[in-house]
Design an enzyme around this catalytic site. Structure first.
Site, short mmCIF file in Angstrom:
data_model
loop_
_atom_site.label_atom_id
_atom_site.label_comp_id
_atom_site.label_asym_id
_atom_site.label_seq_id
_atom_site.Cartn_x
_atom_site.Cartn_y
_atom_site.Cartn_z
N LYS A 161 0.85 -1.20 0.00
CA LYS A 161 0.00 0.00 0.00
C LYS A 161 0.89 1.25 0.00
O LYS A 161 1.90 1.30 0.71
CB LYS A 161 -0.89 -0.04 1.25
CG LYS A 161 -1.91 1.09 1.35
CD LYS A 161 -2.76 0.91 2.63
CE LYS A 161 -3.87 1.92 2.74
NZ LYS A 161 -4.70 1.73 3.94
N SER A 165 -9.69 1.49 2.93
CA SER A 165 -8.85 2.24 2.04
C SER A 165 -7.77 1.42 1.32
O SER A 165 -7.19 1.90 0.35
CB SER A 165 -8.17 3.36 2.83
OG SER A 165 -7.32 2.82 3.82
N SER A 190 -9.82 -0.81 7.19
CA SER A 190 -9.24 -0.70 5.84
C SER A 190 -8.47 -1.90 5.32
O SER A 190 -8.08 -1.92 4.15
CB SER A 190 -8.33 0.51 5.78
OG SER A 190 -9.10 1.66 5.54
N1 GLN Z 1 -13.25 3.64 6.26
C1 GLN Z 1 -12.69 4.16 7.47
C2 GLN Z 1 -12.38 5.63 7.29
O1 GLN Z 1 -12.73 6.14 6.31
C3 GLN Z 1 -11.48 3.38 7.86
C4 GLN Z 1 -10.29 3.75 7.11
C5 GLN Z 1 -9.08 2.99 7.52
O2 GLN Z 1 -9.18 1.98 8.20
N2 GLN Z 1 -7.93 3.52 7.14
O3 GLN Z 1 -11.80 6.24 8.11
#
Ligand code: GLN
Length: 531
Positions: free
Chosen positions: A85, A160, A184
């Site tokens: 990532k 994400s 994420s």
């Molecule tokens: N979807 C969640 C957010 O938008 C989690 C994101 C993540 O785990 N980085 O914050």
């Protein structure tokens, strides 16, 4: 025969060990496939074609050498190509965090995760796409491209870490690393039909990972199967003095535990299902999938216990105060001077994109007259041009929540709710060994479906977020597929979430492996990659 690209890390390792293939062959297969498929899929932000090929050849030399010596040090990841990532720093490589503000930022050092992967002789294929600064659940918030779901390219891969999950699912790498602040790793793994594991907070070093919300962020693997996820975790877990939140846990060799997993271990296991996880909003087929797994576990001798996590409903609100508050502080450093992009006032063509920190200071003196306005304008213009809408929204929310007069009403209250959620889990784990439930309320949604409705996007994290608030380990494994009449989309993977007590990755992985064998997902279902 299944193609090399489709094999798991442990299968590739066996082939490499027996000299039935080479890392160069495996790597070139991936690079070829990336060239063909990723034009459409957009799972990578950057592909290191020459670097990966050269690294694979070097590794083959190394493999030959150790084969001819008595030293049999041949870690699982030797010669195995992975995507990473784009939030992990890798010395000499770009790290953009899918943000324009870091568009040309070159990492000056290695994150502990990538350093450890290098020590394991992995092959770096490239950086995978993500939501900007890891803020999102669909990868639509990337400043550069939208990743598609390999099971249906009209749909999102989740986020994400959507690029990581899509690249694993579409056989464009053998495995990947993502980060999980509120889901994420698990949610995109669920939406793409692969395995995603979020370790206990403090088990994997956060050093060299771009910070979003430091009390929640945790790195972990996305893999084709449970054993691979354990192999990847083994490579990176452990104390690191460079991360103040790293803990001296007793780390086990998780791959050995998975290899020894046996159905008989389910006998007497107490498995909790929180009633709040099976409530309104959950897709009916996901609900029946969980019931089916519950029945199968019961047949193997598990004791199924209905439990309650009464404060689940407040977890999203608490998370979006805590995460945005921490983000507003963490993202202060992107000021147009120390990192990446600096935007010039009223001269859009005149933006300065400087690779790393110090050279920007030169630009400050030598840049166009438009750049030599006052400091505040440099901050404002750079941040206005450099951050996307979701990131701006969160910085504003977080700044508001922390501001004098509102701190007690928002941040302090959220911190108190976090304590309640920790207690909810503590009480639950007083009664059960593990918790199971859905990872996501629906299978993959359509691209654009929630993009303009932040609240409905935030709600898709309802089952994952409380785990981060409570610092717990959890994972998502593929557990079924939606039927042709599913109102939320047909033929899409369903993910099962397994949540374990603090630092109980061993029990979690063992059980995950047994359920994986029961479901046999990979043999039954594969995405149609003819796009
Ligand atoms: N979807 C969640 C957010 O938008 C989690 C994101 C993540 O785990 N980085 O914050």
């Amino acid at each position: 025969m299944t193609s090399l690209n489709n094999l798991t890390i442990h299968e590739l390792h066996e082939l490499l060990k027996n000299q039935e293939t080479t890392s160069a062959e495996i790597t070139n297969n991936y690079l070829e496939k990336i060239k063909q498929k990723d034009v459409l899929l957009n799972s990578y932000l950057y592909v290191d074609y020459t670097g990966a090929a050269a690294q694979a050849e070097q590794t083959d030399e190394y493999i030959k050498k150790i084969k001819n010596s008595t030293n049999s040090d041949f870690p699982y990841l030797t010669g195995i190509p992975l995507s990473i990532k784009d939030i992990f720093l890798m010395k000499g490589k770009k790290t953009t965090c899918a943000s324009k503000i870091l568009e040309n930022f070159i990492s000056p050092y290695d994150s502990t995760v990538t350093k450890k992967l290098k020590e394991n002789n992995f092959v770096f294929l490239g950086k995978s796409n993500m939501d900007e600064f890891a803020m999102g659940s669909s990868t639509e918030n990337s400043a550069f491209k939208t990743t598609k779901n390999p099971w249906d390219i009209k749909r999102v891969p989740g986020g994400s870490s959507g690029g990581s999950a899509a690249s694993v699912s579409a056989d464009l790498c053998a495995g990947s690393f993502g980060t999980d602040t509120g889901g994420s790793i698990r949610q995109p793994a669920s939406l793409c039909g692969v395995v995603g594991l979020k370790p206990t907070y403090g088990m994997v070093s956060r050093y060299g990972i771009v910070a979003f919300s430091s009390s929640l962020d945790q790195a972990g693997p996305i893999a084709k199967d449970v054993l691979d996820s354990a192999i990847l975790l083994d490579a990176v877990a452990g104390f690191d003095g460079f991360d103040q939140t790293s803990r001296k846990f007793k780390i086990k060799k998780y791959s050995d535990i998975v290899k020894k997993a046996d159905k008989s271990k389910i006998k007497g296991l107490k498995v909790g299902i929180p009633k709040e996880f099976l409530s309104e909003g959950l897709d009916n087929e996901i609900l029946s999938n969980i019931q089916e797994i519950k029945n199968n576990l019961r047949e193997l001798g598990a004791e199924i216990v209905e439990i309650s996590l009464p404060d689940t409903a407040y977890s999203i609100a608490a998370y979006y105060v805590i995460a945005t508050s921490e983000a507003s502080s963490n993202l202060e450093r992107y000021d147009g001077i120390r990192y990446g992009l600096r935007s010039a006032k009223n001269s859009p063509g005149n933006d300065i994109n400087s690779p790393i920190g110090l050279s920007n200071l030169d630009n400050l003196n030598n840049g166009s007259p438009a750049n030599r306005t006052n400091l505040e304008e440099i901050y404002i213009n750079s941040r206005t041009a450099g951050f996307g809408n979701e990131v701006k929204r969160r910085i504003m929310l977080g700044t508001f929540a922390l501001s004098a007069g509102y701190y007690d009403a928002y941040y302090k209250k959220a911190a108190l709710i976090r304590k309640l959620i920790i207690k909810n889990y503590k009480d639950a784990f007083g009664k059960v060994d593990l918790i199971i439930g859905p990872t996501s309320p629906t299978a993959a949604f359509l691209i654009g479906e929630k993009a303009n409705d932040p609240l409905s996007m935030y709600l898709s994290d309802i089952y994952t977020i409380s785990v981060n608030l409570a610092y717990l380990p959890a994972m998502s494994i593929p557990s079924g597929i939606t039927g042709k009449n599913n109102p939320n989309g047909a033929g899409l993977p369903i993910g099962l979430q397994i949540i374990a007590p603090w630092c109980s990755e061993d029990k979690m992985l063992e059980t995950a492996k047994i359920i994986e064998d029961m479901v046999d997902f990979r043999k039954k279902y594969q995405p149609d990659l003819n796009f």
